[in-house]
Design a protein around this motif. Structure first.
Motif, PDB file in Angstrom:
ATOM      1  N   ILE A 248      26.829  41.982  37.275  1.00 16.51           N
ATOM      2  CA  ILE A 248      25.426  42.019  37.270  1.00 16.51           C
ATOM      3  C   ILE A 248      24.701  40.717  37.786  1.00 16.51           C
ATOM      4  CG2 ILE A 248      23.513  42.310  35.835  1.00 16.51           C
ATOM      5  CD1 ILE A 248      25.127  44.199  34.111  1.00 16.51           C
ATOM      6  N   VAL A 249      23.689  40.883  38.518  1.00 12.37           N
ATOM      7  CA  VAL A 249      23.159  39.740  39.136  1.00 12.37           C
ATOM      8  C   VAL A 249      21.686  39.533  38.914  1.00 12.37           C
ATOM      9  CG1 VAL A 249      22.509  38.240  41.523  1.00 12.37           C
ATOM     10  CG2 VAL A 249      24.562  39.377  41.139  1.00 12.37           C
ATOM     11  N   SER A 250      21.264  38.559  38.270  1.00 10.61           N
ATOM     12  CA  SER A 250      19.995  38.479  37.840  1.00 10.61           C
ATOM     13  C   SER A 250      19.233  36.945  37.987  1.00 10.61           C
ATOM     14  CB  SER A 250      19.742  38.485  36.197  1.00 10.61           C
ATOM     15  OG  SER A 250      18.425  38.513  35.749  1.00 10.61           O
ATOM     16  N   PRO A 251      18.009  36.741  38.234  1.00 12.02           N
ATOM     17  CA  PRO A 251      17.502  35.355  38.381  1.00 12.02           C
ATOM     18  C   PRO A 251      17.615  34.750  37.072  1.00 12.02           C
ATOM     19  CG  PRO A 251      15.845  37.047  39.157  1.00 12.02           C
ATOM     20  CD  PRO A 251      16.998  37.689  38.334  1.00 12.02           C
ATOM     21  N   ALA A 252      17.522  35.416  35.900  1.00 11.55           N
ATOM     22  CA  ALA A 252      17.666  34.754  34.754  1.00 11.55           C
ATOM     23  C   ALA A 252      18.839  34.200  34.444  1.00 11.55           C
ATOM     24  CB  ALA A 252      17.364  35.879  33.619  1.00 11.55           C
ATOM     25  N   PRO A 253      18.938  32.969  34.031  1.00  8.22           N
ATOM     26  CA  PRO A 253      20.095  32.058  33.657  1.00  8.22           C
ATOM     27  C   PRO A 253      20.980  32.974  32.391  1.00  8.22           C
ATOM     28  CG  PRO A 253      18.470  30.422  33.987  1.00  8.22           C
ATOM     29  CD  PRO A 253      17.834  32.064  33.969  1.00  8.22           C
ATOM     30  N   GLY A 254      22.427  32.496  32.356  1.00  7.81           N
ATOM     31  CA  GLY A 254      23.123  33.448  31.368  1.00  7.81           C
ATOM     32  C   GLY A 254      23.413  34.886  31.442  1.00  7.81           C
ATOM     33  N   THR A 255      23.142  35.337  32.535  1.00 13.52           N
ATOM     34  CA  THR A 255      23.315  36.838  32.932  1.00 13.52           C
ATOM     35  C   THR A 255      24.671  37.156  32.240  1.00 13.52           C
ATOM     36  OG1 THR A 255      21.593  37.054  34.154  1.00 13.52           O
ATOM     37  CG2 THR A 255      23.009  38.781  34.229  1.00 13.52           C
ATOM     38  N   THR A 256      25.715  36.119  32.991  1.00 13.72           N
ATOM     39  CA  THR A 256      27.178  36.572  32.766  1.00 13.72           C
ATOM     40  C   THR A 256      27.577  35.893  31.364  1.00 13.72           C
ATOM     41  OG1 THR A 256      27.669  36.780  35.156  1.00 13.72           O
ATOM     42  CG2 THR A 256      29.639  36.325  33.569  1.00 13.72           C
ATOM     43  N   ARG A 257      28.028  36.436  30.502  1.00 12.80           N
ATOM     44  CA  ARG A 257      28.410  36.193  29.305  1.00 12.80           C
ATOM     45  C   ARG A 257      30.031  36.040  28.957  1.00 12.80           C
ATOM     46  NH1 ARG A 257      24.067  36.422  24.546  1.00 12.80           N
ATOM     47  NH2 ARG A 257      22.143  35.599  25.564  1.00 12.80           N
ATOM     48  N   ASP A 258      30.592  36.980  29.638  1.00 11.95           N
ATOM     49  CA  ASP A 258      31.998  37.167  29.612  1.00 11.95           C
ATOM     50  C   ASP A 258      32.760  37.094  31.008  1.00 11.95           C
ATOM     51  OD1 ASP A 258      34.493  37.965  28.506  1.00 11.95           O
ATOM     52  OD2 ASP A 258      33.977  39.914  27.844  1.00 11.95           O
ATOM     53  N   THR A 259      34.072  36.843  30.901  1.00  7.76           N
ATOM     54  CA  THR A 259      34.650  36.820  32.309  1.00  7.76           C
ATOM     55  C   THR A 259      34.767  38.298  32.589  1.00  7.76           C
ATOM     56  OG1 THR A 259      36.746  37.045  31.088  1.00  7.76           O
ATOM     57  CG2 THR A 259      36.120  34.768  31.887  1.00  7.76           C
ATOM     58  N   ILE A 260      34.657  38.551  34.268  1.00 11.34           N
ATOM     59  CA  ILE A 260      34.839  39.570  34.928  1.00 11.34           C
ATOM     60  C   ILE A 260      36.043  39.444  36.046  1.00 11.34           C
ATOM     61  CG2 ILE A 260      33.773  41.707  36.143  1.00 11.34           C
ATOM     62  CD1 ILE A 260      31.220  40.665  35.061  1.00 11.34           C
ATOM     63  N   GLU A 261      36.985  40.318  36.069  1.00 12.03           N
ATOM     64  CA  GLU A 261      38.064  40.303  37.215  1.00 12.03           C
ATOM     65  C   GLU A 261      37.975  41.370  38.213  1.00 12.03           C
ATOM     66  OE1 GLU A 261      41.832  39.561  35.431  1.00 12.03           O
ATOM     67  OE2 GLU A 261      41.293  37.911  34.256  1.00 12.03           O
ATOM     68  N   GLU A 262      38.371  41.306  39.303  1.00 10.79           N
ATOM     69  CA  GLU A 262      38.710  42.150  40.228  1.00 10.79           C
ATOM     70  C   GLU A 262      39.712  41.606  41.369  1.00 10.79           C
ATOM     71  OE1 GLU A 262      37.874  45.170  40.520  1.00 10.79           O
ATOM     72  OE2 GLU A 262      36.621  45.430  38.905  1.00 10.79           O
ATOM     73  N   THR A 263      40.439  42.415  41.827  1.00 13.01           N
ATOM     74  CA  THR A 263      41.360  41.941  42.868  1.00 13.01           C
ATOM     75  C   THR A 263      41.051  42.639  44.367  1.00 13.01           C
ATOM     76  OG1 THR A 263      42.943  41.797  41.058  1.00 13.01           O
ATOM     77  CG2 THR A 263      44.093  42.031  43.307  1.00 13.01           C
ATOM     78  N   VAL A 264      41.167  41.532  45.220  1.00 13.45           N
ATOM     79  CA  VAL A 264      41.158  42.258  46.529  1.00 13.45           C
ATOM     80  C   VAL A 264      42.413  41.564  47.513  1.00 13.45           C
ATOM     81  CG1 VAL A 264      38.678  42.436  46.294  1.00 13.45           C
ATOM     82  CG2 VAL A 264      39.745  40.357  47.088  1.00 13.45           C
ATOM     83  N   GLU A 265      42.454  42.237  48.482  1.00 10.08           N
ATOM     84  CA  GLU A 265      43.638  41.601  49.624  1.00 10.08           C
ATOM     85  C   GLU A 265      42.828  40.944  50.273  1.00 10.08           C
ATOM     86  OE1 GLU A 265      47.038  42.925  52.955  1.00 10.08           O
ATOM     87  OE2 GLU A 265      46.110  44.695  51.656  1.00 10.08           O
ATOM     88  N   MET A 266      43.503  39.777  50.565  1.00 10.06           N
ATOM     89  CA  MET A 266      42.922  38.582  51.319  1.00 10.06           C
ATOM     90  C   MET A 266      43.860  37.743  51.828  1.00 10.06           C
ATOM     91  SD  MET A 266      40.199  35.648  50.084  1.00 10.06           S
ATOM     92  CE  MET A 266      39.032  36.883  49.639  1.00 10.06           C
ATOM     93  N   GLY A 267      44.039  37.873  53.576  1.00 11.30           N
ATOM     94  CA  GLY A 267      45.246  37.117  53.951  1.00 11.30           C
ATOM     95  C   GLY A 267      46.225  37.520  53.540  1.00 11.30           C
ATOM     96  N   GLY A 268      46.437  38.971  53.344  1.00  7.91           N
ATOM     97  CA  GLY A 268      47.839  39.477  52.915  1.00  7.91           C
ATOM     98  C   GLY A 268      48.243  39.248  51.586  1.00  7.91           C
ATOM     99  N   LEU A 269      47.259  38.337  50.754  1.00  5.64           N
ATOM    100  CA  LEU A 269      47.454  38.287  49.135  1.00  5.64           C
ATOM    101  C   LEU A 269      46.781  39.010  48.446  1.00  5.64           C
ATOM    102  CD1 LEU A 269      47.366  34.270  49.261  1.00  5.64           C
ATOM    103  CD2 LEU A 269      49.437  35.739  49.242  1.00  5.64           C
ATOM    104  N   ALA A 270      47.260  39.372  47.291  1.00  6.34           N
ATOM    105  CA  ALA A 270      46.635  40.233  46.152  1.00  6.34           C
ATOM    106  C   ALA A 270      45.729  39.043  45.536  1.00  6.34           C
ATOM    107  CB  ALA A 270      47.303  40.929  45.368  1.00  6.34           C
ATOM    108  N   VAL A 271      44.351  38.729  45.803  1.00  4.67           N
ATOM    109  CA  VAL A 271      43.717  37.746  44.821  1.00  4.67           C
ATOM    110  C   VAL A 271      42.766  38.295  43.999  1.00  4.67           C
ATOM    111  CG1 VAL A 271      42.029  35.821  45.556  1.00  4.67           C
ATOM    112  CG2 VAL A 271      43.656  36.443  47.262  1.00  4.67           C
ATOM    113  N   THR A 272      42.872  37.780  42.824  1.00  8.05           N
ATOM    114  CA  THR A 272      41.972  38.182  41.665  1.00  8.05           C
ATOM    115  C   THR A 272      40.993  37.081  41.403  1.00  8.05           C
ATOM    116  OG1 THR A 272      43.838  39.382  40.596  1.00  8.05           O
ATOM    117  CG2 THR A 272      42.066  38.728  39.296  1.00  8.05           C
ATOM    118  N   PHE A 273      39.815  37.613  41.481  1.00 11.07           N
ATOM    119  CA  PHE A 273      38.751  36.605  41.309  1.00 11.07           C
ATOM    120  C   PHE A 273      38.156  36.823  39.797  1.00 11.07           C
ATOM    121  CE2 PHE A 273      38.516  36.756  46.132  1.00 11.07           C
ATOM    122  CZ  PHE A 273      38.450  35.286  46.235  1.00 11.07           C
TER     123      PHE A 273
END
Length: 462
Positions: A248-273
């Motif tokens: 979720i993206v919002s102009p209000a500071p502090g919108t993200t209060r917990d960690t969120i993880e997702e994995t994509v393939e990047m340059g042949g690697l499984a990168v989890t952001f």
């Protein structure tokens, strides 16, 4: 795991599918299959190896027809395990496959342990231990680069280098032992000529060890935490790297209060952001927990992106964090460059570079995508090295790394000892120790319990 009897297991994944395979291996594999499969003409024992034949599987206890199947027999030594093998290809229902497997067990086969087919291939010299590990890597590969690395390992690329290194160490050891049997002058000549050879060997081992970080990233994936103060665009960057709206993206500071993880393939690697809560003074229990999870994400990440809004200088805690991260800090990511005039952006980047001369800087706009290709390139380089090349990585297991480190240590002790004048028989012992450490990679000197634990991690039927 005992060997010498006949084993059976379902070789295809659990669940329903178009085709399922029940696999047999051992001295009675063909006769067990002959007991179950009714077909016109010649028995399976009379059929040629590697030939597919059609038949009907019969329950030996009840005489009930279970399925119309295709059966392939592989005669030793020309099979995966090096033993007689049979694969019964059925329709892929879970209940049906369990009945066919049960019929095999009722006819004299034993239920295989996890990895036992590959274990038998190892025992029968069809592959070494590094190649056996590659079989599991093939099954678990999540990206193209991981698949290529597993195939290189399975083809014996690492084993070939290790065997060559080990042979050279043993040759050097033999030269020392031969010199010991002659006179002091020959011993001194052997020590002098050996230094160059050992330096070259140490360089080759070190070249393999430098692949350890990249190898781990290929096998296990690469975790990248996105960190910064509130409202600098961390979640927008997170979504941009994923190429979809996840946080979720919002102009209000502090919108993200917990960690969120997702994995994509990047340059042949499984990168989890990992998108994290903004760094600030916590207000209340929820924000305190969120910041604790941010710190945990930073501690556990392989790499970190420190995000700043363009035109804002890093705080002292942010600079301390960058210093503490060292080379785990991929870059100071200067976001929102699209909202600053170019002359102000240039001044801001120059000021930041002066404040943090050792930190890499990269200006981006998570909204427009400007700078994202370069950021992705730097992330891949941080995992694989400056060249960002995964096509030559061979060392992908921690077990290999430990064995190579032990070999390097022993070679180093030998080189140091030859310089300080240790007895040549001690130098020979160091070289044998190094050779034994390398043998652990391919499994020629690995204890049975270690081998058992390794194969127990395999899936059933493999």
């Amino acid at each position: 795991m005992p060997a010498g009897d006949t084993i059976a297991a379902i070789a295809t994944p659990q669940g329903s599918g178009a085709i399922g395979i029940v696999r047999l291996s051992g001295p009675e594999a063909v006769s067990v299959a002959d007991t179950l499969v009714r077909r016109p003409g010649a028995s399976l024992a009379q059929c040629r190896s590697h030939r597919a034949v059609r038949g009907v599987v019969i329950d030996p206890t009840t005489g009930e027809e279970l399925d119309d199947v295709v059966v392939i027999s592989y005669r030793e030594p020309n099979s995966y395990t090096g033993e007689d093998m049979v694969e019964i290809c059925c329709h892929g229902g879970s209940y049906l496959l369990s009945r066919v497997l049960g019929a095999c067990l009722d006819s004299g086969a034993r239920m295989a342990s996890p990895g036992e087919f590959t274990y038998r291939a190892f025992l029968n010299g069809k592959l070494d231990l590094a190649q056996a590990e590659a079989v599991a890597d093939l099954i678990s590969a999540r990206t193209s680069a991981a698949l290529r690395a597993a195939n290189r390992l399975r083809a014996g690329a690492l084993s070939e280098i290790v065997v060559s290194l080990r042979d050279e160490l043993l040759d050097a050891c033999s030269s020392i032992e031969a010199a010991i049997e002659t006179d002091d002058e020959d011993t001194l000549d052997a020590a002098a000529s050996l230094q160059g050879d050992l330096a070259r060997l140490a360089g080759r081992i070190d070249a393999l060890l430098t692949q350890a970080r990249a190898g781990r990233a290929l096998r296990e994936g690469y975790r990248v935490a996105i960190v910064g103060r509130p409202n600098v665009g961390k979640s927008t960057l997170f979504n941009a790297l994923l190429r979809r709206s996840r946080a979720i993206v919002s102009p209000a500071p502090g919108t993200t209060r917990d960690t969120i993880e997702e994995t994509v393939e990047m340059g042949g690697l499984a990168v989890t952001f990992i998108d994290t809560a903004g760094l600030h003074r916590a207000r209340g229990i929820a924000e305190t927990i969120g910041l604790q999870r941010t710190q945990q994400a930073v501690d556990e990440a392989d790499a970190v992106l420190l995000v700043l809004a363009a035109g804002r200088a890093p705080s002292e805690p942010e600079r301390e964090l960058a210093s503490r991260l060292g080379d785990r800090c991929v870059a100071w990511v200067i976001n929102k460059t699209d909202v600053l005039p170019l002359h102000r952006l240039a001044r801001a980047l120059a000021r930041l570079q002066a404040q943090s001369p050792s930190a890499p800087l990269l200006g981006i706009s998570a909204i427009t995508g400007e700078g994202l290709p370069e950021l992705e390139k730097r992330i891949v380089q941080s995992a694989l090295g400056p060249a960002g090349d995964s096509d030559h990585v061979l060392v992908t297991h921690e077990r290999h790394v430990r064995a190579l480190q032990e070999a390097m240590r022993a070679v180093g002790l030998c080189r140091e000892g030859l310089t300080t004048g240790i007895p040549m028989d001690v130098a020979a012992l160091y070289l044998r120790e190094a050779a034994d450490s390398l043998a652990h990679v391919i499994g020629t000197t690995v204890p049975e319990d270690v081998i058992g634990r390794l194969f127990s991690r395999f899936c059933m039927g493999k």
